[in-house]
Design an enzyme around this catalytic site. Structure first.
Site, PDB file in Angstrom:
ATOM      1  N   LYS A   4       3.349   4.393  -1.211  1.00  0.00           N
ATOM      2  CA  LYS A   4       3.473   5.310  -2.354  1.00  0.00           C
ATOM      3  C   LYS A   4       4.810   6.017  -2.201  1.00  0.00           C
ATOM      4  O   LYS A   4       4.955   6.922  -1.372  1.00  0.00           O
ATOM      5  CB  LYS A   4       2.339   6.352  -2.388  1.00  0.00           C
ATOM      6  CG  LYS A   4       0.950   5.761  -2.650  1.00  0.00           C
ATOM      7  CD  LYS A   4       0.215   5.481  -1.388  1.00  0.00           C
ATOM      8  CE  LYS A   4      -1.176   4.917  -1.658  1.00  0.00           C
ATOM      9  NZ  LYS A   4      -1.801   4.380  -0.434  1.00  0.00           N
TER      10      LYS A   4
ATOM     11  N   ASP B  37      17.381   9.752  -7.758  1.00  0.00           N
ATOM     12  CA  ASP B  37      18.833   9.914  -7.600  1.00  0.00           C
ATOM     13  C   ASP B  37      19.293   9.871  -6.151  1.00  0.00           C
ATOM     14  O   ASP B  37      20.429  10.273  -5.849  1.00  0.00           O
ATOM     15  CB  ASP B  37      19.308  11.228  -8.239  1.00  0.00           C
ATOM     16  CG  ASP B  37      19.205  11.211  -9.759  1.00  0.00           C
ATOM     17  OD1 ASP B  37      19.062  10.117 -10.334  1.00  0.00           O
ATOM     18  OD2 ASP B  37      19.251  12.298 -10.369  1.00  0.00           O
TER      19      ASP B  37
ATOM     20  N   HIS C 276       0.815  -1.209   0.000  1.00  0.00           N
ATOM     21  CA  HIS C 276       0.000   0.000   0.000  1.00  0.00           C
ATOM     22  C   HIS C 276       0.858   1.272   0.000  1.00  0.00           C
ATOM     23  O   HIS C 276       0.344   2.374   0.116  1.00  0.00           O
ATOM     24  CB  HIS C 276      -0.919  -0.023   1.230  1.00  0.00           C
ATOM     25  CG  HIS C 276      -2.038   0.953   1.198  1.00  0.00           C
ATOM     26  ND1 HIS C 276      -2.124   2.032   2.070  1.00  0.00           N
ATOM     27  CD2 HIS C 276      -3.129   1.047   0.404  1.00  0.00           C
ATOM     28  CE1 HIS C 276      -3.216   2.720   1.825  1.00  0.00           C
ATOM     29  NE2 HIS C 276      -3.844   2.160   0.810  1.00  0.00           N
TER      30      HIS C 276
ATOM     31  N   ASP D 255       0.280  19.836  18.567  1.00  0.00           N
ATOM     32  CA  ASP D 255       1.007  20.766  19.447  1.00  0.00           C
ATOM     33  C   ASP D 255       2.031  21.638  18.723  1.00  0.00           C
ATOM     34  O   ASP D 255       3.021  22.081  19.341  1.00  0.00           O
ATOM     35  CB  ASP D 255       1.700  19.987  20.575  1.00  0.00           C
ATOM     36  CG  ASP D 255       0.715  19.347  21.532  1.00  0.00           C
ATOM     37  OD1 ASP D 255      -0.489  19.669  21.439  1.00  0.00           O
ATOM     38  OD2 ASP D 255       1.143  18.523  22.354  1.00  0.00           O
TER      39      ASP D 255
ATOM     40  N   LYS E 143      -3.749  10.928   4.867  1.00  0.00           N
ATOM     41  CA  LYS E 143      -3.487  10.283   6.156  1.00  0.00           C
ATOM     42  C   LYS E 143      -2.450  11.137   6.882  1.00  0.00           C
ATOM     43  O   LYS E 143      -1.235  10.973   6.693  1.00  0.00           O
ATOM     44  CB  LYS E 143      -2.955   8.870   5.961  1.00  0.00           C
ATOM     45  CG  LYS E 143      -3.758   7.996   4.963  1.00  0.00           C
ATOM     46  CD  LYS E 143      -3.143   8.026   3.589  1.00  0.00           C
ATOM     47  CE  LYS E 143      -3.695   6.997   2.622  1.00  0.00           C
ATOM     48  NZ  LYS E 143      -5.084   6.840   2.504  1.00  0.00           N
TER      49      LYS E 143
ATOM     50  N   HIS F 194      -8.733  11.522   1.245  1.00  0.00           N
ATOM     51  CA  HIS F 194      -7.932  10.300   1.231  1.00  0.00           C
ATOM     52  C   HIS F 194      -6.602  10.484   1.959  1.00  0.00           C
ATOM     53  O   HIS F 194      -5.814   9.554   2.069  1.00  0.00           O
ATOM     54  CB  HIS F 194      -7.691   9.880  -0.233  1.00  0.00           C
ATOM     55  CG  HIS F 194      -7.067   8.533  -0.394  1.00  0.00           C
ATOM     56  ND1 HIS F 194      -5.731   8.357  -0.719  1.00  0.00           N
ATOM     57  CD2 HIS F 194      -7.597   7.291  -0.292  1.00  0.00           C
ATOM     58  CE1 HIS F 194      -5.470   7.062  -0.814  1.00  0.00           C
ATOM     59  NE2 HIS F 194      -6.572   6.395  -0.548  1.00  0.00           N
TER      60      HIS F 194
END
Length: 506
Positions: free
Chosen positions: A248, A253, A246, A431, A426, A424
């Protein structure tokens, strides 16, 4: 969905249906032996329940299996043996653990950075210590971070950085789909590959099911792009494909790294509309910390390719980053061990919060530990706010998400739904000091079954951007009030309890 992928989905569905029909037919044919069949299966189910009780998995996950097994003891035990246990064989786990040991050797912790963080903030040092010792990814000084509020922003910067590539491009994504976003990226990758740049792609087969042809990886290989498909789907009655990649990740380089929630498909940049406006986020960072993303990619590539990679060839050697006031710690989570790294990082932020915790997540399907932590933080006076989608991408998953609203709201947690569509992203911010951007949803699959990644930050410039984005997003949200929950009969039905009971299996 492209038409050319429909036959593959139909074939997989038909194959699984035929296998189920065969099992049912065998039961009918041997009905005269039902007494023996019943006795054996009751015995198997009893052993399975004992096994589950003594397993070290999350209690919520165990209960979600024990109840259906006891309700349907004839097939419950067999069903668990088929799909409930870890779907990774001992051979696969052994192979991946060897690669994991190799990654530990190249991910060396820096005591100077750890000491510097401890001198500033012991709460931050504790979270970092956990990531270093249980995810095995070290702490770095923050060189430069860029936070992207939308997929469109990340897409623009990604193309800019891809065009600068001189040595290698590593890309690992759950979803790739042909369209404006991917096709324009692919044009760059083809050009770079033709000039000798080492271009590699990993994509997840379930994530791309119905989006890419079965042998799309060969098409990429013919363009000079090296490619592997993670955990290919096979037409057998098994959820051996339960564990997904899952993540991404893009590494260019060894200088620049990207991660976050954004896949390579047009809905992520709002070129097409699936569930209203699609809000997603990502982060770019450079400097020494990119090495951790490079190692994440190479470790999975080495497993899929059965190669012996020289990781050091891909380390960007440009001296040491200087301390500029912040810290960054990319980390990975996987289903191979008993350690729920993503959840623990989230829990540590919640438990250490003094003023506020702001969270965005597309799914809110949490265990008792997370539910309790959020409720206690709110009861202690911490400003806990969570943004979820107003338009879910899966109705049943969205229903489970909403089933958690009432206990949270009653404890003082503020829940908001993103009215324009589907959120979508996350992200965590707390603080004005702590932040996380990554791929880890607040659901059982992300927290326990998938290969995931994230970036934990302390006092980086992106912390303020995270907070600003959250506050501005609230203006497009509807708050879930207690009165709504009290007057909505759906929340009072047995359906809510059933959905939450079986949430770990979704």
């Amino acid at each position: 969905m492209k038409n050319y992928t429909i036959p593959r989905i139909l074939f997989l569905g038909l194959a699984i249906f035929l296998q189920i029909a065969l099992i049912v037919g065998m039961v009918i044919k041997f009905y005269q032996y039902f007494t023996y069949f019943y006795t054996v299966n009751i015995f198997i189910s009893s052993l399975v329940v004992l096994w589950i009780v003594n397993d070290e998995r999350n209690p919520s996950y165990k209960i979600a299996w024990i109840i259906p097994i006891m309700l349907f003891p004839i097939f419950g035990g067999l069903f668990y043996i088929l799909i409930g246990k870890s779907s990774l064989s001992k051979k696969i786990v052994s192979k991946m653990h060897k690669i994991e040991e190799k990654t530990k050797e190249v991910l060396i912790d820096n005591q100077e950075k750890n000491t510097m963080l401890r001198s500033q903030d012991m709460d931050a040092a504790k979270i970092s210590h956990y990531i270093s010792n249980y995810a095995y990814y070290p702490l770095y000084y923050s060189n430069n971070t860029e936070y992207y509020r939308l997929g469109e922003e990340k897409f623009k910067r990604l193309k800019e950085e891809l065009n600068k590539a001189e040595r290698f491009i590593f890309m690992e994504y759950f979803i790739i789909e042909e369209g404006i976003m991917w096709n324009s990226i692919l044009d760059i990758l083809k050009e770079k590959a033709s000039k000798g740049v080492d271009v590699r792609i990993i994509y997840d087969d379930i994530g791309c099911l119905g989006k890419l042809t079965k042998e799309y990886n060969k098409k990429l290989e013919n363009m000079g792009i090296r490619c592997h498909v993670f955990n290919p789907v096979r037409p057998i009655l098994s959820l051996a494909f339960n564990n997904r990649d899952h993540r991404k990740i893009t590494v260019i380089d060894g200088k620049v790294g990207f991660t976050g929630g954004i896949n390579l498909a047009d809905e992520y940049i709002n070129e097409i509309e699936l569930h209203g406006h699609w809000k997603d986020t990502a982060i770019l960072f450079d400097g020494e910390a990119v090495w951790s993303l490079t190692v994440m990619f190479l470790s999975l590539w080495e497993y899929l390719d059965s190669s012996n990679e020289d990781y050091e060839k891909y380390r960007y050697k440009n001296g040491m980053d200087e301390y500029k006031g912040g810290f960054i710690q990319p980390f990975s989570d996987n289903p191979l061990d008993k350690e729920s790294v993503g959840e623990t990082v989230y829990l540590n932020i919640i438990n250490n919060a003094k003023d506020y915790v702001y969270i965005t997540t597309p799914y809110l399907i949490i265990d008792n530990e997370m539910l309790t932590a959020l409720c206690i933080a709110a009861k202690n006076g911490v400003d806990v706010r969570i943004i979820t989608p107003h338009h879910g991408d899966k109705w049943y998953v969205h229903a489970v998400t909403r089933s958690y609203y009432k206990p949270l709201v009653n404890s003082g947690v503020k829940i908001y739904e993103y009215t324009p569509g589907f959120i979508h992203s996350k992200t965590y911010v707390s603080d004005d000091k702590f932040g996380v951007v990554g791929t880890i949803n607040m659901d059982y699959r992300s927290l326990y079954l998938h290969f995931e990644c994230g970036v934990w930050m302390y006092n980086t410039a992106s912390i303020e951007d995270l907070k600003t984005d959250f506050v501005s997003t609230l203006e497009k949200c509807t708050e879930i009030e207690k009165s709504y929950l009290d007057n909505n009969k759906w929340y009072k039905t047995i359906g809510r309890s059933v959905l939450r009971l079986f949430a770990p299996l979704m």
